[in-house]
Design an enzyme around this catalytic site. Structure first.
Site, PDB file in Angstrom:
ATOM      1  N   LYS A  78      14.085  32.029  47.914  1.00 43.05           N
ATOM      2  CA  LYS A  78      12.660  32.160  48.197  1.00 43.05           C
ATOM      3  C   LYS A  78      11.859  31.117  47.433  1.00 43.05           C
ATOM      4  O   LYS A  78      12.187  30.784  46.283  1.00 43.05           O
ATOM      5  CB  LYS A  78      12.154  33.550  47.788  1.00 43.05           C
ATOM      6  CG  LYS A  78      12.746  34.698  48.593  1.00 43.05           C
ATOM      7  CD  LYS A  78      12.218  34.713  50.023  1.00 43.05           C
ATOM      8  CE  LYS A  78      12.770  35.876  50.826  1.00 43.05           C
ATOM      9  NZ  LYS A  78      12.198  37.161  50.475  1.00 43.05           N
ATOM     10  N   ASP A 133      17.259  49.026  38.806  1.00 42.91           N
ATOM     11  CA  ASP A 133      16.411  48.621  39.912  1.00 42.91           C
ATOM     12  C   ASP A 133      16.665  49.507  41.131  1.00 42.91           C
ATOM     13  O   ASP A 133      17.819  49.664  41.555  1.00 42.91           O
ATOM     14  CB  ASP A 133      16.759  47.152  40.226  1.00 42.91           C
ATOM     15  CG  ASP A 133      15.762  46.486  41.142  1.00 42.91           C
ATOM     16  OD1 ASP A 133      14.669  46.148  40.674  1.00 42.91           O
ATOM     17  OD2 ASP A 133      16.098  46.304  42.337  1.00 42.91           O
ATOM     18  N   ASN A 134      15.595  50.084  41.680  1.00 44.74           N
ATOM     19  CA  ASN A 134      15.706  50.843  42.937  1.00 44.74           C
ATOM     20  C   ASN A 134      16.879  51.821  43.005  1.00 44.74           C
ATOM     21  O   ASN A 134      17.675  51.780  43.955  1.00 44.74           O
ATOM     22  CB  ASN A 134      15.842  49.858  44.105  1.00 44.74           C
ATOM     23  CG  ASN A 134      14.481  49.331  44.533  1.00 44.74           C
ATOM     24  OD1 ASN A 134      13.483  50.033  44.465  1.00 44.74           O
ATOM     25  ND2 ASN A 134      14.456  48.083  44.965  1.00 44.74           N
ATOM     26  N   GLN A 173      22.744  44.460  43.892  1.00 43.09           N
ATOM     27  CA  GLN A 173      22.573  43.682  45.121  1.00 43.09           C
ATOM     28  C   GLN A 173      23.061  42.268  44.816  1.00 43.09           C
ATOM     29  O   GLN A 173      23.152  41.888  43.662  1.00 43.09           O
ATOM     30  CB  GLN A 173      21.102  43.668  45.533  1.00 43.09           C
ATOM     31  CG  GLN A 173      20.220  43.099  44.452  1.00 43.09           C
ATOM     32  CD  GLN A 173      18.794  43.618  44.536  1.00 43.09           C
ATOM     33  OE1 GLN A 173      18.528  44.657  45.127  1.00 43.09           O
ATOM     34  NE2 GLN A 173      17.884  42.898  43.936  1.00 43.09           N
ATOM     35  N   GLU A 225      13.992  52.891  37.839  1.00 47.27           N
ATOM     36  CA  GLU A 225      12.854  52.218  38.471  1.00 47.27           C
ATOM     37  C   GLU A 225      12.751  52.695  39.910  1.00 47.27           C
ATOM     38  O   GLU A 225      13.063  51.981  40.848  1.00 47.27           O
ATOM     39  CB  GLU A 225      13.009  50.698  38.415  1.00 47.27           C
ATOM     40  CG  GLU A 225      11.753  49.949  38.890  1.00 47.27           C
ATOM     41  CD  GLU A 225      11.918  49.241  40.221  1.00 47.27           C
ATOM     42  OE1 GLU A 225      12.957  49.443  40.878  1.00 47.27           O
ATOM     43  OE2 GLU A 225      11.012  48.490  40.597  1.00 47.27           O
ATOM     44  N   LYS A 238       8.153  36.162  39.888  1.00 45.02           N
ATOM     45  CA  LYS A 238       9.394  36.473  40.588  1.00 45.02           C
ATOM     46  C   LYS A 238       9.935  35.243  41.301  1.00 45.02           C
ATOM     47  O   LYS A 238      11.142  35.115  41.500  1.00 45.02           O
ATOM     48  CB  LYS A 238       9.150  37.588  41.620  1.00 45.02           C
ATOM     49  CG  LYS A 238       8.940  38.958  40.984  1.00 45.02           C
ATOM     50  CD  LYS A 238       8.938  40.083  42.008  1.00 45.02           C
ATOM     51  CE  LYS A 238       7.642  40.109  42.797  1.00 45.02           C
ATOM     52  NZ  LYS A 238       7.570  41.277  43.710  1.00 45.02           N
ATOM     53  N   TYR A 239       9.029  34.332  41.710  1.00 43.98           N
ATOM     54  CA  TYR A 239       9.463  33.188  42.521  1.00 43.98           C
ATOM     55  C   TYR A 239       9.197  31.843  41.869  1.00 43.98           C
ATOM     56  O   TYR A 239       9.562  30.817  42.422  1.00 43.98           O
ATOM     57  CB  TYR A 239       8.763  33.234  43.889  1.00 43.98           C
ATOM     58  CG  TYR A 239       8.833  34.592  44.526  1.00 43.98           C
ATOM     59  CD1 TYR A 239      10.043  35.082  45.037  1.00 43.98           C
ATOM     60  CD2 TYR A 239       7.716  35.425  44.574  1.00 43.98           C
ATOM     61  CE1 TYR A 239      10.117  36.338  45.593  1.00 43.98           C
ATOM     62  CE2 TYR A 239       7.782  36.690  45.127  1.00 43.98           C
ATOM     63  CZ  TYR A 239       8.980  37.149  45.634  1.00 43.98           C
ATOM     64  OH  TYR A 239       9.058  38.394  46.168  1.00 43.98           O
TER      65      TYR A 239
END
Lengths: 661, 661
Positions: B259, B390-391, B319, B419, B531-532
């Site tokens: 990204k 995370d998630n 992930q 989270e 984040k990017y």
């Protein structure tokens, strides 16, 4: 497949499933649960339920419950992962139920497809291949739906490059329904443990009780009435509108240490003794006191009562006079002193020398338990289906946990009322252990705050799942101060409270006449209590409140809102002596508003605040209420002036008649 | 003997014992239960407790917990059949406990004897025989106490015709104590199931977290900082008073579909990519992104942080980027399209093409689960003891129910922060399943009513037994509207709320500088999100609130009332913008009163009502409070005028200093 689904917080559920919830036969049992999983898949859930049919196997102490195959009904999601459904309770019986939930593969695929198509994805051909695989798996087990599925497979394949056409085909309602039936519930999860619901007959929740001593129903103070003579009272009790006629013990009364009037220790042959000193040379718990008549007379009385619409309830008091046949036949069932004599009942410094308590720690556990069960079966055989159980909190809980299902297995219509006036947790536990109904603290709740607090606990704290209150205004042991001091207005006021706050309530005879002389100042015992002597009364003496009682009992029968417990809502007034509450059916087709002046000594007035939305009236609208006691009609709004003179009428029982334009 | 005793409503207990309650090592675990029986006997009860020690058996997936013998501590009765006691939690470990209760035969006999003697009974010789029988039974098993018991038997026999003397002898304290030890617990009942408590280390409940991207800690916007360079920031973070330094993922970032800035789909070699796209040719979850340095650099950073009193927490995000080694080594761990390609993460119409989600429904369940466990063990080996997960709500619950105890069996000091920003029941269940701490809805609770409602739920609804909130003021994904619109006063106000309402709280870096530009109007995303892309900041830029933060963190450390969650009480004010609450130690030796102006735009004043009894001040008395933020002192009473100008100081943190004469 991995276990993904979670089922939690299932209702109804008492103590995590240790005890059964209580419901009424013929009404649906509503079920709710939290159901969810990780991710975004579409879930399905059902309640699976089955009637538990008892079967008696030779050589086993207790019946086995045959667990039939489950029937199932779908649940639908509410908000926040809460789901709801219901199942029918068609029989007076125990039911088991659980929740099953699983992922609907086809619906999940369709949901994903829809978001893609609506999100403008140009190509869903890969998704179509996945959808067709689901359809083909279902085709392998399809019956009639085979053709439908086959057509769908063909059409989806043909349309695979046209996302909108794919979605239209895939979303066809019949297809989704067929797939719901045919797909394997591959990741199905079932809630454990199975939960239990008891479906009782309607009388378990709703009924007006009248308590009396048969021997006091005559006209000769020198001689007690017989069953035959007492039949003359039945029409009077019916006319007051009662449903259940509960008789103080009717068994032979012991002679040894018989109590005299007002609980004195000396008595002579002219004194009838306490009916709770059960057993003489004429028999024990399965015999009739000869002064009352014979078993045939009893049967005749029960039949006559039934003709008046009255169901007879008996007292089940597990204790024996020293003359009870069990004392000689089964001395091992009693407590013994070191010198070998049997111990009478004592709560030092109080002595009950006319009574022997039973020793549940006897080595002959089953002998004693079976004998007690057989007492109940004896009277059940004679058409008795309601037992008021004396002091159950002084017997081991395990006994009741065994006895009540044991009886109800073969006689599911039998009702047990727990006469436990003890600490709150024991009272609750007796109800959990199986008692159909329970006596309460109502007698001692006289003020607005404590009536509100107590009723809120009974109806909303979780108790409502298993504890069915029976509000007695008085008992042979309890003549509460408000009645002693408040006169006729207090009797009317307490009667309206009992009869409208709780679907089950009762009075002990004499209440209708306003009898209120205590044994002495500060005592809750009656002077010249019927427990120890025969009373003769003029049942129509001036000042009686029988007309009010009859009216209220008609109102109770005619208004379904008064048949339920949990539909109680307290509304506000600006006067601490004016208690205001509503009872409403779920659809608001029957809305009853009750306003009671809690002060028997003074008129009170104030404003009764009605939250219109709660009673189903549009904001700002006016509506007509009818006072079902007086017949007067009023136009009401949100705030309403009210005034109650206890000498005239200490309460209103309004019904909302119609909304006004 | 018949089963007489009932043990119910044991606390702590989560969902009937399905899940463990959470406590802190070194603090006693308070236990309560309802305990009662039929009749009037004297009961005794103990809590029986044992540490559960894990043992690994060869060939078994999960450790076995060795159940040692129980230790026991007595419970004492409170009111209404409620009993209370406690047991020590000496180790960071799991504990099992249950309640045992029984009838004390001697004490029951003594109680009965006392009522007889005090009731004036002339003869208790029969009771003496019964008492002696109890003593003699105990004598048979007595050691040292034999002489005492023997003397008592002799003396009671000699005094048997003198009730007062009998009572005096029988009531001797040492005798009762010896009998309590020696008598068989003949009718003992033990609560089932055994309940579980996890004793975590103190950081599980109390800590200030600072979240940052290592790469943004440098000074060259063209190049991200390395671990070595980021060490320069540690002192600044320490000086602000933080305890935990949580790092966004530090693993190699994938190249495929990387990204660009502001989540754009196009990127080039100059763009660093999202750290949550884990894995490249440099390795996966157990490797370090080369731009940050080496594993040795990481170890050095962790050690340097520790020297500053900061504990490093890592992100655990399950992930993979398309370049993660697992994608080729274990393609079976991922989802596949019908054409065999691996599916990227999608929540249509949103696409995350730089990320492959893991398929927990893989046939290689244990391969995947063990690999994920081994990732954690790898970092534990490198001294990491806190993981922010995370998630977790997108992975099966059963995985967490296995993983967390599996790790904590050997490493009980490991803390897991969930989270999950999802629906309430899933958030609760993750906490029940084992997460030590949880993110919350705090970010979106901005008004008096919803802050009060949410905190009341967190602290009193039962959630407090298993759900430990960690109040983040912001995250890389959440820049809430109040911060976007409210400017510096809003940052100060939200910081004080987070740091005083919850013992654990955190900020995401940039908060101290008041960064508040959203990606676009209506979005909670940051513009130019870290984040990017790499961000370079002046950490001391004008308008920062670092001094306030440092002050509040000192106040937190110095005041034990702020270390607990459940001691929160809301007090009243007459202004909807003034939130007023207290945090107090149980003994009231530390009483903190916090008053916050929730409106960042306007000064507000009003009256703060203090219920004196609750804070341990005598009725009508005055007391001195010190504002720990400003140092100002005030004399306070029940009603106190307050005024807060958000531009100056949006909150008071008062400590009650002393009661005034």
């Amino acid at each position: 497949m991995e276990r993904h689904l979670i089922i939690e917080a299932v209702e109804p559920c008492v103590d995590g499933g240790r005890y059964a919830a209580k419901r009424i036969v013929g009404e649906p049992c509503r079920v709710e649960a939290d159901i969810f999983r990780d991710g975004h898949a579409v879930l399905r859930a059902v309640v699976k339920w089955r009637r538990k049919t008892p079967r008696r196997n030779p050589g086993q102490e207790s019946p086995e419950f045959i667990e039939a195959a489950y029937a199932e009904t779908p649940l639908r999601p509410l908000v926040n992962d809460r789901w709801r459904g219901e199942f029918p309770l068609c029989a007076t019986a125990r039911y088991g139920f659980t929740i099953e939930a699983w992922t609907d593969g086809y619906a999940s695929w369709l949901f994903d497809l829809q978001r893609r198509v609506e999100g403008g994805y140009p190509d869903v051909a890969s998704e179509v291949v996945e959808g067709i695989a689901l359809l083909q798996e279902a085709l392998a087990v399809a019956g009639d739906e085979g053709a439908l599925l086959h057509r769908a497979v063909e059409a989806l394949h043909a349309a695979r490059h046209d996302p909108a056409a794919v979605l239209a085909l895939a979303a066809e309602e019949a297809l989704g329904e067929a797939m719901l039936r045919l797909q394997p519930r591959r990741d199905a999860v079932r809630y454990e443990p199975e939960l239990e619901v008891i479906a009782d007959r309607p009388r378990a929740r709703f009924g007006a009780w009248y308590e009396m001593f048969v021997r006091s129903q005559g006209s000769d103070p020198a001689r007690g009435a017989t069953f035959r003579e007492a039949e003359a009272r039945l029409r009077d009790i019916r006319d007051m509108g009662f449903d259940v006629l509960y008789l103080a013990p009717i068994h032979p009364i012991g002679r040894s240490k018989r109590k005299g009037p007002n609980n004195t220790l000396r008595s002579d042959a002219s004194h009838p003794g306490s009916p709770w000193a059960i057993g003489s040379e004429h028999g024990g718990h399965t015999a009739i006191e000869p002064a009352l008549g014979t078993l045939e007379d009893f049967d005749h009385f029960v039949a006559a009562a039934r003709q008046c619409g009255l169901e007879v309830a008996l007292d089940f008091a597990i204790q024996c006079s020293p003359d009870h046949p069990w004392v000689t036949e089964h001395p091992e069932w009693f407590y013994h002193r070191p010198d070998g004599t049997i111990k009478y009942a004592e709560n030092p410094p109080k002595k009950y020398e006319d009574i022997y308590p039973v020793n549940f720690d006897t080595d002959d556990r089953w002998g004693l338990w079976h004998a007690l069960r057989d007492v109940l079966l004896f009277w059940i055989e004679r058409q008795v289906r309601i037992f008021r159980v004396d002091n159950p909190h002084t017997k081991p809980l395990v006994f009741w946990e065994w006895l009540i299902p044991e009886i109800q297995a073969d006689h599911p219509d039998v009702i047990f009322l727990s006469e436990a006036f003890t600490r709150p947790k024991m009272m609750k536990l007796l109800a959990k252990a199986g008692f159909t109904q329970s006596y309460t603290y109502f007698t001692w709740r006289n003020e607005k705050w404590d009536l509100t607090e107590y009723l809120t606990e009974l109806t909303t704290s979780g108790m409502q799942e298993y504890f069915r209150p029976n509000f007695f205004t008085n008992t042979p042991d309890i003549l509460q101060a408000v009645l002693q001091k408040g006169g006729r207005p207090a009797f009317m006021m307490r009667f309206v409270l009992a009869a409208t706050l709780s679907p089950s309530y009762g009075i002990y005879s004499g209440f209708e006449l306003g009898e209120n002389t205590p044994l002495r100042e500060g005592s809750e015992e009656y002077l010249d209590s019927e427990k120890y002597q025969i009373r003769v009364r003029d049942w129509n003496q001036p000042g009686n409140i029988k007309e009010l009682m009859a009216r209220v009992n008609i109102i109770r029968r005619e208004n379904p809102a008064l048949h339920d417990l949990t539909n109680l809502r307290f509304f506000e007034t600006d006067n601490e002596q004016l208690l205001f509450y509503a009872k409403m059916t779920a659809d608001r087709s029957n809305v009853i508003l009750v306003l009671v002046n809690l002060d028997p000594a003074h008129p009170h007035h104030g404003t009764a605040m009605v939250p219109l939305e709660e009673i189903g009236v549009p904001p700002g609208a006016r509506y007509e209420v009818c006072d079902l006691l007086s017949g007067a009609r009023y136009e009401w709004s949100e705030r309403n002036y009210v005034r109650l003179d206890p000498q005239v009428q200490p309460a209103h029982i309004f019904r909302v008649e119609r909304h006004l334009p």
